[in-house]
Design an enzyme around this catalytic site. Structure first.
Site, PDB file in Angstrom:
ATOM      1  N   TYR A 154     -12.265   5.275-103.138  1.00 30.69           N
ATOM      2  CA  TYR A 154     -13.221   6.319-103.492  1.00 30.69           C
ATOM      3  C   TYR A 154     -13.427   7.258-102.314  1.00 30.69           C
ATOM      4  O   TYR A 154     -13.630   6.802-101.183  1.00 30.69           O
ATOM      5  CB  TYR A 154     -14.563   5.713-103.907  1.00 30.69           C
ATOM      6  CG  TYR A 154     -15.515   6.715-104.518  1.00 30.69           C
ATOM      7  CD1 TYR A 154     -15.415   7.080-105.854  1.00 30.69           C
ATOM      8  CD2 TYR A 154     -16.519   7.305-103.749  1.00 30.69           C
ATOM      9  CE1 TYR A 154     -16.279   8.015-106.411  1.00 30.69           C
ATOM     10  CE2 TYR A 154     -17.393   8.235-104.300  1.00 30.69           C
ATOM     11  CZ  TYR A 154     -17.265   8.582-105.632  1.00 30.69           C
ATOM     12  OH  TYR A 154     -18.118   9.508-106.180  1.00 30.69           O
ATOM     13  N   PHE A 165     -17.617  16.492-106.625  1.00 29.91           N
ATOM     14  CA  PHE A 165     -16.340  16.279-105.939  1.00 29.91           C
ATOM     15  C   PHE A 165     -16.198  14.787-105.736  1.00 29.91           C
ATOM     16  O   PHE A 165     -17.055  14.147-105.109  1.00 29.91           O
ATOM     17  CB  PHE A 165     -16.280  16.973-104.575  1.00 29.91           C
ATOM     18  CG  PHE A 165     -15.053  16.590-103.766  1.00 29.91           C
ATOM     19  CD1 PHE A 165     -13.950  17.426-103.709  1.00 29.91           C
ATOM     20  CD2 PHE A 165     -14.987  15.367-103.075  1.00 29.91           C
ATOM     21  CE1 PHE A 165     -12.811  17.072-102.979  1.00 29.91           C
ATOM     22  CE2 PHE A 165     -13.859  15.002-102.353  1.00 29.91           C
ATOM     23  CZ  PHE A 165     -12.768  15.865-102.300  1.00 29.91           C
ATOM     24  N   GLU A 166     -15.129  14.234-106.239  1.00 28.75           N
ATOM     25  CA  GLU A 166     -14.796  12.844-105.935  1.00 28.75           C
ATOM     26  C   GLU A 166     -13.314  12.634-106.206  1.00 28.75           C
ATOM     27  O   GLU A 166     -12.739  13.232-107.111  1.00 28.75           O
ATOM     28  CB  GLU A 166     -15.643  11.844-106.733  1.00 28.75           C
ATOM     29  CG  GLU A 166     -15.527  11.956-108.239  1.00 28.75           C
ATOM     30  CD  GLU A 166     -16.449  10.982-108.977  1.00 28.75           C
ATOM     31  OE1 GLU A 166     -17.219  10.255-108.323  1.00 28.75           O
ATOM     32  OE2 GLU A 166     -16.385  10.947-110.220  1.00 28.75           O
ATOM     33  N   ILE A 167     -12.709  11.828-105.376  1.00 27.39           N
ATOM     34  CA  ILE A 167     -11.325  11.397-105.579  1.00 27.39           C
ATOM     35  C   ILE A 167     -11.375   9.887-105.693  1.00 27.39           C
ATOM     36  O   ILE A 167     -11.912   9.219-104.793  1.00 27.39           O
ATOM     37  CB  ILE A 167     -10.408  11.833-104.426  1.00 27.39           C
ATOM     38  CG1 ILE A 167     -10.423  13.358-104.273  1.00 27.39           C
ATOM     39  CG2 ILE A 167      -8.969  11.350-104.671  1.00 27.39           C
ATOM     40  CD1 ILE A 167      -9.587  13.870-103.113  1.00 27.39           C
TER      41      ILE A 167
END
Length: 415
Positions: A245, A302-304
């Site tokens: 994450y 925003f997140e990966i």
């Protein structure tokens, strides 16, 4: 013969006029400062033009009442000229960009796509997945596919994964929404659609058929900006460093929207301690080992993330089911950001959570910007204002110190 106005004919009248003028001036000053305070509150809450195209506050917006958008020459490479050769890679990660949007969000989606393509993806060609609770229009598909040379995929969310569940007591939910809408500074307070979105991103996004063949996703909201070139591949960074994450900005959740979320969460984890990772990031969520909540969240616009974690974590899915049964997505206004903040921090090894401090990201007034004294700022040829960033101007609202404290906790040897 001298002429006098009625106001100047007597000292008492002049004094009365002075007092009235003074009171008016004081009232004007109060109004001005109240307005400025409200503006700052809007920025603190992350609110701006995004409201106009939100899931909840534009029920009448649709392609039919908006002027047609030209889809020709949508992306101009000259807008993002790179002054040095772009890095090359011999491989790509199994990854995609993920955007949840309505047809009426088209202009904002195109803006965000231009940012992502110009700063990073025009050399990498990672695909895009678009999700909607309604069928996408031909215009949306035509225009978004024109922005990128990568593949684009379009899917409709199943109704049961989007709408308010039947077991929710509508009378209780309506009463709760009306009560919350009376509180100052609580946005989306009366919106069912916004709650649907939060519930979807908490427990259903990773179950979508279009995402099943991907390992990583990068969430992209409408109307976002990237202020530096991204000179490396964040997907490959996640893969090569075993990260599950990644985030850019961390902020506290509004207490009015989640009065029982922490207690409901601790109820689950106290009953199921086997799901807690021994080297978790509890310190991010709590300073006293779970007694109270810092309200810190990873700002999820925003997140990966690693989709295998969400799909394969029994703890995560059981936790979501527990929250779903409690009904807090609708009886309060539990968001996906606080839900992810708690779940990610407690279920994952904290070494698998990464802060992308070198990605300059801005959304609705809040911005992360690399320190100009660091190599990241020069390398990315940044245009962001460090003085306006979360690290400086909005530092008092940032949870970065809590995340750093979580990483500093001594690790437990599990071997």
């Amino acid at each position: 013969m001298a002429l006098y106005s009625p106001l100047s004919s007597a000292p008492a009248a002049r004094w009365k006029q002075f007092l009235l003028t003074k009171k008016s001036l004081i009232a004007s000053i109060i109004v001005i400062f109240s307005f400025l305070g409200l503006l700052e509150l809007l920025l603190e809450r992350g609110i701006s033009s995004r409201i106009l195209s939100s899931f909840s506050l534009t029920p009448n917006s649709s392609p039919s009442n908006q002027s047609p958008l030209s889809c020709s020459n949508l992306f101009e490479p000259s807008s993002f000229q790179h002054s040095t050769p772009r890095p090359t890679y011999s491989r790509k990660a199994n990854a995609t960009f993920l955007t949840l949007a309505r047809n009426s969000d088209l202009a904002g989606v195109i803006h965000s796509m231009k940012q992502v393509e110009g700063r990073f993806n025009r050399d990498r060609h990672y695909p895009w997945v678009f999700l909607n609770d309604e069928p996408f229009t031909e215009e949306f598909i035509r225009c978004t596919s024109a922005v990128t040379s990568a593949k684009t995929h379009y899917g409709q969310i199943p109704r049961d994964q989007w709408v308010q569940p039947d077991f929710i007591d509508e009378e209780r939910a309506t009463k709760a929404r009306k009560s919350l809408s009376k509180m100052r500074g609580v946005f989306y307070a009366d919106s069912v659609s916004y709650r649907n979105m939060c519930r979807f991103y908490s427990g259903f996004f990773y179950r979508q058929p279009l995402l099943q063949d991907f390992k990583y996703y990068w969430r992209v909201e409408p109307d976002i900006n990237y202020r530096c070139e991204i000179e490396y591949d964040p997907f490959l960074y996640m893969e090569d460093n075993n990260k599950a994450y990644g985030f850019t900005i961390s902020v506290p959740e509004q207490k009015e929207t989640t009065p029982t979320l922490w207690d409901t969460s601790m109820e689950f984890f106290n009953r199921n301690p086997q799901y807690l990772h021994p080297n978790n990031a509890m310190r991010f969520a709590s300073k006293d080992e779970g007694k109270t909540w810092t309200r810190c969240t990873y700002w999820t616009n925003f997140e990966i993330g690693d989709l295998d974690f969400f799909r394969g974590s029994e703890g995560y899915n059981k936790y979501f089911e527990h929250l779903e049964t409690a009904g807090g997505f609708y009886y309060e206004r539990w968001g996906d950001a606080p839900m992810h903040g708690i779940a990610i921090s407690l279920l994952l090894d904290r070494e698998r959570i990464h802060h992308f401090d070198d990605i300059a990201y801005e959304h609705t007034g809040w911005e992360q910007c690399p320190d100009p004294s660091t190599p990241a700022y020069e390398r990315g040829r940044c245009s962001c204002d460090y003085g306006n960033s979360m690290a400086v101007k909005w530092k008092r609202y940032s949870c970065q110190a809590d995340f750093d404290a979580a990483l500093a906790v001594p690790r437990i040897n599990t071997e």
